[in-house]
Design a protein around this motif. Structure first.
Motif, PDB file in Angstrom:
ATOM      1  N   ALA A   1      32.068 -21.392  29.921  1.00 32.67           N
ATOM      2  CA  ALA A   1      33.458 -21.843  29.914  1.00 32.67           C
ATOM      3  C   ALA A   1      34.212 -20.999  30.944  1.00 32.67           C
ATOM      4  O   ALA A   1      34.688 -19.903  30.644  1.00 32.67           O
ATOM      5  CB  ALA A   1      34.076 -21.694  28.526  1.00 32.67           C
TER       6      ALA A   1
ATOM      7  N   LEU B   1      33.507 -26.511  31.981  1.00 36.00           N
ATOM      8  CA  LEU B   1      32.568 -26.356  30.869  1.00 36.00           C
ATOM      9  C   LEU B   1      31.190 -26.841  31.305  1.00 36.00           C
ATOM     10  O   LEU B   1      31.059 -27.986  31.761  1.00 36.00           O
ATOM     11  CB  LEU B   1      33.015 -27.161  29.647  1.00 36.00           C
ATOM     12  CG  LEU B   1      34.337 -26.776  28.980  1.00 36.00           C
ATOM     13  CD1 LEU B   1      34.673 -27.772  27.875  1.00 36.00           C
ATOM     14  CD2 LEU B   1      34.272 -25.362  28.419  1.00 36.00           C
TER      15      LEU B   1
ATOM     16  N   LEU C   1      26.370 -21.787  26.613  1.00 31.97           N
ATOM     17  CA  LEU C   1      27.631 -22.411  27.000  1.00 31.97           C
ATOM     18  C   LEU C   1      28.354 -21.584  28.052  1.00 31.97           C
ATOM     19  O   LEU C   1      28.471 -20.369  27.933  1.00 31.97           O
ATOM     20  CB  LEU C   1      28.520 -22.562  25.760  1.00 31.97           C
ATOM     21  CG  LEU C   1      29.942 -23.085  25.987  1.00 31.97           C
ATOM     22  CD1 LEU C   1      29.912 -24.520  26.490  1.00 31.97           C
ATOM     23  CD2 LEU C   1      30.751 -22.967  24.704  1.00 31.97           C
TER      24      LEU C   1
ATOM     25  N   ILE D   1      27.735 -27.380  29.456  1.00 32.79           N
ATOM     26  CA  ILE D   1      27.387 -27.420  28.037  1.00 32.79           C
ATOM     27  C   ILE D   1      25.919 -27.784  27.847  1.00 32.79           C
ATOM     28  O   ILE D   1      25.489 -28.881  28.250  1.00 32.79           O
ATOM     29  CB  ILE D   1      28.268 -28.454  27.301  1.00 32.79           C
ATOM     30  CG1 ILE D   1      29.750 -28.124  27.515  1.00 32.79           C
ATOM     31  CG2 ILE D   1      27.933 -28.483  25.817  1.00 32.79           C
ATOM     32  CD1 ILE D   1      30.700 -29.150  26.914  1.00 32.79           C
TER      33      ILE D   1
ATOM     34  N   GLN E   1      33.977 -24.618  21.033  1.00 36.06           N
ATOM     35  CA  GLN E   1      33.702 -23.210  21.331  1.00 36.06           C
ATOM     36  C   GLN E   1      34.215 -22.804  22.705  1.00 36.06           C
ATOM     37  O   GLN E   1      34.690 -21.676  22.900  1.00 36.06           O
ATOM     38  CB  GLN E   1      32.199 -22.956  21.238  1.00 36.06           C
ATOM     39  CG  GLN E   1      31.625 -23.182  19.845  1.00 36.06           C
ATOM     40  CD  GLN E   1      30.114 -23.033  19.805  1.00 36.06           C
ATOM     41  OE1 GLN E   1      29.494 -22.475  20.720  1.00 36.06           O
ATOM     42  NE2 GLN E   1      29.488 -23.531  18.754  1.00 36.06           N
ATOM     43  N   GLY E   2      34.143 -23.719  23.661  1.00 36.87           N
ATOM     44  CA  GLY E   2      34.514 -23.373  25.027  1.00 36.87           C
ATOM     45  C   GLY E   2      36.005 -23.314  25.275  1.00 36.87           C
ATOM     46  O   GLY E   2      36.469 -22.564  26.139  1.00 36.87           O
TER      47      GLY E   2
ATOM     48  N   GLY F   1      30.511 -27.844  22.197  1.00 34.49           N
ATOM     49  CA  GLY F   1      30.765 -27.229  23.491  1.00 34.49           C
ATOM     50  C   GLY F   1      32.246 -27.182  23.836  1.00 34.49           C
ATOM     51  O   GLY F   1      32.722 -26.222  24.452  1.00 34.49           O
TER      52      GLY F   1
END
Length: 309
Positions: A211, A279, A209, A281, A266-267, A263
């Motif tokens: 971010a 993002l 991922l 993902i 968490q991001g 995604g």
């Protein structure tokens, strides 16, 4: 909060998930509604803010219309229109008093006392606005309106008003420091309307991922338990096809960060209000190999974090 609203009345399900309503005029006292005498027998033994109260009432409890009243008044300040109230609740079967759901262990649940809630369910709105913090409010729904109880049973929900705070303002656009992202990521430019446009040319499939802040906001950090108000656009990494955009719909979106794809959860956790976040993902943190609708494989989003509650 969605579970509580589903229990109270289906019409409420989407109301408090969405922000952006105006602030109604203040109302001085909590208002009861329905056949309130049916709730006269409800007695509450308070066990603090972290444990469900003890409940006692004459059984079976039956109502023919949604009914609500304060059954135990707190000693805190009165809750005002336009605030965000935090509450916890327990739901029980009106026939035998058995617990249907207890959310005290999950922590406070927010409900925004705005015009949207008032329009969607004036009964709930009027009961909370003007009530004192620390109060217990009993809501009884007929069997046809309640969910989770035995078929035909009245369901009794008792919720405690834990606190209230002013609703955080929602930004109209991201605000903060512009960040230059590293090379190799999808690129983002604004069109003449200020809407972000994503190009995936030359971007490699993510191994994990990503971010990346494009604008670093100066607001509070987002928590995993927050409900966000955002603008966003999403495209497939392969081919760059756009599959969703709140910008195209002309309105922001609000959602619980715990209720979206991994995604996003968490991001966006730890990002700050006012930020614009890119993002990237991997599919296993999105919709998997099967995808969802036009969203397939690895995905790319630009998310403007405009508010939190």
């Amino acid at each position: 909060m969605r579970r509580l609203l589903a229990i109270l009345l289906p019409a409420l399900l989407l109301i408090t998930a969405c922000g952006g309503g105006g602030t109604p005029a203040a109302e001085p006292t909590s208002q009861s509604s329905g056949d309130v005498s049916k709730l006269d027998s409800v007695k509450v033994t308070d066990n603090g803010d972290d444990k469900a109260p003890g409940l006692d009432f004459t059984k079976p409890l039956t109502v023919t219309e949604p009914t609500i009243k304060v059954v135990s008044e707190g000693d805190g300040d009165r809750i005002k229109a336009g605030q965000v109230a935090e509450l916890a609740y327990i739901a029980v079967d009106g026939n035998d008093g058995k617990t249907v759901e207890d959310v005290y262990k999950n922590g406070p649940q927010p409900i925004e006392l705005n015009d949207e809630l008032k329009k969607g369910n004036e009964l709930i709105y009027n009961a909370i606005v003007g009530a004192k913090i620390g109060s217990h409010i009993a809501f009884a729904a007929p069997g046809s309106a309640a969910t989770g109880a035995a078929a035909g049973s009245t369901q009794l929900v008792v919720f405690k008003l834990l606190s209230a705070k002013e609703a955080a303002p929602v930004l109209s656009k991201p605000e903060g420091e512009t960040i230059t992202p590293p090379a190799g990521l999808p690129t983002v430019k604004e069109d003449d309307k200020g809407i972000p446009q994503i190009s995936v040319d030359g971007a490699a499939a993510p191994k994990e991922l990503i971010a990346q802040d494009l604008i670093k906001g100066s607001g509070a950090a987002v928590k995993a338990t927050d409900t966000l108000t955002v603008n966003y656009v999403g495209v497939n990494l392969v081919g760059g096809q756009k599959f969703d955009s709140s910008f195209d719909r002309g309105q922001t979106a609000s959602f619980a960060l715990s209720g979206v794809i991994k995604g996003w959860t968490q991001g966006l956790e730890g990002k700050t209000i006012g930020s614009r976040v890119l993002l990237v993902i991997p599919q296993d943190l999105a919709y998997g190999a099967a995808g969802q609708g036009e969203a397939k494989g690895d995905l790319v989003f630009v998310v403007d974090i405009l508010g939190v509650k």
